[in-house]
Design a protein around this motif. Structure first.
Motif, PDB file in Angstrom:
ATOM      1  N   GLU A  86      30.473  45.418  53.375  1.00 53.16           N
ATOM      2  CA  GLU A  86      30.901  44.017  53.282  1.00 53.16           C
ATOM      3  C   GLU A  86      30.163  43.112  54.273  1.00 53.16           C
ATOM      4  OE1 GLU A  86      33.365  46.588  51.314  1.00 53.16           O
ATOM      5  OE2 GLU A  86      33.102  46.634  53.496  1.00 53.16           O
ATOM      6  N   ASP A  87      29.518  43.716  55.255  1.00 53.72           N
ATOM      7  CA  ASP A  87      28.747  42.944  56.229  1.00 53.72           C
ATOM      8  C   ASP A  87      27.343  42.632  55.724  1.00 53.72           C
ATOM      9  OD1 ASP A  87      30.262  44.952  58.778  1.00 53.72           O
ATOM     10  OD2 ASP A  87      30.781  42.884  58.221  1.00 53.72           O
ATOM     11  N   SER A  88      26.990  43.130  54.564  1.00 52.75           N
ATOM     12  CA  SER A  88      25.668  42.838  53.999  1.00 52.75           C
ATOM     13  C   SER A  88      25.571  41.342  53.717  1.00 52.75           C
ATOM     14  CB  SER A  88      25.456  43.624  52.705  1.00 52.75           C
ATOM     15  OG  SER A  88      25.478  45.015  52.962  1.00 52.75           O
ATOM     16  N   SER A  89      24.682  40.683  54.419  1.00 57.32           N
ATOM     17  CA  SER A  89      24.560  39.224  54.354  1.00 57.32           C
ATOM     18  C   SER A  89      23.231  38.824  54.979  1.00 57.32           C
ATOM     19  CB  SER A  89      25.668  38.531  55.162  1.00 57.32           C
ATOM     20  OG  SER A  89      26.944  38.774  54.654  1.00 57.32           O
ATOM     21  N   ILE A  90      22.975  37.525  54.925  1.00 56.27           N
ATOM     22  CA  ILE A  90      21.920  36.950  55.746  1.00 56.27           C
ATOM     23  C   ILE A  90      22.589  36.317  56.952  1.00 56.27           C
ATOM     24  CG2 ILE A  90      20.044  35.271  55.880  1.00 56.27           C
ATOM     25  CD1 ILE A  90      19.805  35.491  52.827  1.00 56.27           C
ATOM     26  N   TYR A  91      22.077  36.638  58.128  1.00 60.60           N
ATOM     27  CA  TYR A  91      22.607  36.058  59.360  1.00 60.60           C
ATOM     28  C   TYR A  91      21.560  35.092  59.913  1.00 60.60           C
ATOM     29  CZ  TYR A  91      26.233  39.541  58.997  1.00 60.60           C
ATOM     30  OH  TYR A  91      27.290  40.294  58.548  1.00 60.60           O
ATOM     31  N   LEU A  92      22.009  33.886  60.233  1.00 58.73           N
ATOM     32  CA  LEU A  92      21.079  32.851  60.665  1.00 58.73           C
ATOM     33  C   LEU A  92      21.528  32.241  61.982  1.00 58.73           C
ATOM     34  CD1 LEU A  92      21.610  31.845  57.196  1.00 58.73           C
ATOM     35  CD2 LEU A  92      19.271  31.364  57.861  1.00 58.73           C
ATOM     36  N   CYS A  93      20.559  31.973  62.838  1.00 62.25           N
ATOM     37  CA  CYS A  93      20.860  31.179  64.016  1.00 62.25           C
ATOM     38  C   CYS A  93      20.406  29.747  63.746  1.00 62.25           C
ATOM     39  CB  CYS A  93      20.226  31.747  65.274  1.00 62.25           C
ATOM     40  SG  CYS A  93      18.440  31.611  65.375  1.00 62.25           S
ATOM     41  N   ARG A  94      21.115  28.833  64.331  1.00 60.92           N
ATOM     42  CA  ARG A  94      20.822  27.412  64.195  1.00 60.92           C
ATOM     43  C   ARG A  94      20.862  26.803  65.583  1.00 60.92           C
ATOM     44  NH1 ARG A  94      24.925  23.357  63.481  1.00 60.92           N
ATOM     45  NH2 ARG A  94      23.949  21.340  63.156  1.00 60.92           N
ATOM     46  N   VAL A  95      19.917  25.904  65.852  1.00 66.53           N
ATOM     47  CA  VAL A  95      19.855  25.316  67.186  1.00 66.53           C
ATOM     48  C   VAL A  95      19.807  23.805  67.092  1.00 66.53           C
ATOM     49  CG1 VAL A  95      18.599  27.357  68.014  1.00 66.53           C
ATOM     50  CG2 VAL A  95      17.318  25.309  67.399  1.00 66.53           C
ATOM     51  N   LEU A  96      20.334  23.170  68.136  1.00 70.88           N
ATOM     52  CA  LEU A  96      20.207  21.735  68.310  1.00 70.88           C
ATOM     53  C   LEU A  96      19.362  21.471  69.537  1.00 70.88           C
ATOM     54  CD1 LEU A  96      23.774  20.278  67.676  1.00 70.88           C
ATOM     55  CD2 LEU A  96      21.813  20.270  66.157  1.00 70.88           C
ATOM     56  N   GLY A  97      18.519  20.457  69.443  1.00 69.70           N
ATOM     57  CA  GLY A  97      17.604  20.137  70.528  1.00 69.70           C
ATOM     58  C   GLY A  97      18.304  19.587  71.759  1.00 69.70           C
ATOM     59  N   PRO A  98      17.523  19.269  72.760  1.00 70.73           N
ATOM     60  CA  PRO A  98      18.079  18.791  74.020  1.00 70.73           C
ATOM     61  C   PRO A  98      18.957  17.569  73.859  1.00 70.73           C
ATOM     62  CG  PRO A  98      15.764  19.302  74.268  1.00 70.73           C
ATOM     63  CD  PRO A  98      16.068  19.380  72.799  1.00 70.73           C
ATOM     64  N   GLY A  99      18.721  16.806  72.820  1.00 72.63           N
ATOM     65  CA  GLY A  99      19.558  15.636  72.615  1.00 72.63           C
ATOM     66  C   GLY A  99      20.967  15.987  72.218  1.00 72.63           C
ATOM     67  N   GLY A 100      21.178  17.204  71.703  1.00 72.49           N
ATOM     68  CA  GLY A 100      22.520  17.640  71.313  1.00 72.49           C
ATOM     69  C   GLY A 100      23.113  16.745  70.256  1.00 72.49           C
ATOM     70  N   GLY A 101      24.385  16.882  70.054  1.00 69.24           N
ATOM     71  CA  GLY A 101      25.129  15.984  69.188  1.00 69.24           C
ATOM     72  C   GLY A 101      24.530  15.790  67.827  1.00 69.24           C
ATOM     73  N   ASN A 102      24.472  14.570  67.386  1.00 71.50           N
ATOM     74  CA  ASN A 102      24.078  14.271  66.024  1.00 71.50           C
ATOM     75  C   ASN A 102      22.562  14.168  65.901  1.00 71.50           C
ATOM     76  OD1 ASN A 102      26.799  14.100  65.394  1.00 71.50           O
ATOM     77  ND2 ASN A 102      26.870  11.943  65.936  1.00 71.50           N
ATOM     78  N   THR A 103      21.924  15.288  66.046  1.00 68.85           N
ATOM     79  CA  THR A 103      20.470  15.279  65.930  1.00 68.85           C
ATOM     80  C   THR A 103      20.029  16.330  64.931  1.00 68.85           C
ATOM     81  OG1 THR A 103      20.249  16.832  67.745  1.00 68.85           O
ATOM     82  CG2 THR A 103      20.137  14.499  68.293  1.00 68.85           C
TER      83      THR A 103
END
Lengths: 116, 111
Positions: A86-103
């Protein structure tokens, strides 16, 4: 834009074992997130990786199953523990830049995990 | 909790035709983002909308954010085969970038 290196890109694992996925960014980022995308499904947030402290998990996800580390502002790992099919999936990391928030945000290329 | 709903789930389009995918949130959003994921690929950021009633265009793509900041749409004109993929909307209710993704619209283009 940030360059994200996610490793491994894919793996086939035996049930009951664990896999650690790495996310390396070429610049310091404010926020790092881990998502799961089950086959044919949308993306579900697993947790927010916090630098120097415990990750913040979403409902339905627990630290014992998905331990996360973030030792600095450019690197994080997600471990999928005691795997089942059931753990078979795609795992993704996502990052926000130094500005953070709504960027603008960026995804790694993903780790395609198959558990047999 | 916040829920983001997206319709349609599938869209079969003849090359050259237009289509629209819609996104609705159960709560007011601070911003909404749109992503495109090609088969076998990872989501690629397309655009972010922040202001009430905002409209942004990228070539053949037009993005709208509703006045109440609870809904959004993506309209593609003169569809091309390169438009194939799944389009996701993702909404955030906070200022720290935590996104709730819609189910996605899978677009198939026939020549």
């Amino acid at each position: 834009s940030a360059v994200i290196s996610q490793k491994p890109s894919r793996d086939i694992c035996q049930r009951g074992t664990s896999l650690t996925i790495q996310c390396q960014v070429d610049s310091q980022v404010t926020m790092m997130f881990w998502y799961r995308q089950q086959p044919g499904q949308s993306l579900t947030l697993i947790a927010t990786a916090n630098q120097g402290s415990e990750a913040t998990y979403e409902s339905g996800f627990v630290i014992d199953k998905f331990p996360i580390s973030r030792p600095n502002l450019t690197f994080s790992t997600l471990t999928v523990s005691n795997m089942s099919p059931e753990d078979s999936s795609i795992y993704l990391c996502r990052v926000l830049g130094p500005g953070g928030g709504n960027t603008e945000a960026f995804f790694g290329q993903g780790t395609r995990l198959t558990v047999v | 909790g916040q829920q983001v709903m997206q319709i349609p789930q599938y869209q079969h389009v003849q090359e050259g035709e237009d289509f629209t995918t819609y996104c609705n949130s159960s709560t007011t959003l601070s911003n909404i983002q749109w992503y495109k994921q090609r088969p076998g690929g990872h989501p690629v950021f397309l655009i972010q909308l922040v202001k009430s009633g905002e409209v942004k265009k990228q070539k053949r793509l037009t993005f709208q954010f509703g006045e109440a900041k609870k809904n959004s749409s993506l309209h593609i004109t003169a569809t091309q085969t390169t438009d194939v993929g799944t389009y996701f909307c993702a909404g955030s209710s906070d200022s720290w970038g935590k996104l709730q993704f819609g189910a996605g619209t899978q677009v198939v283009v026939t020549p």
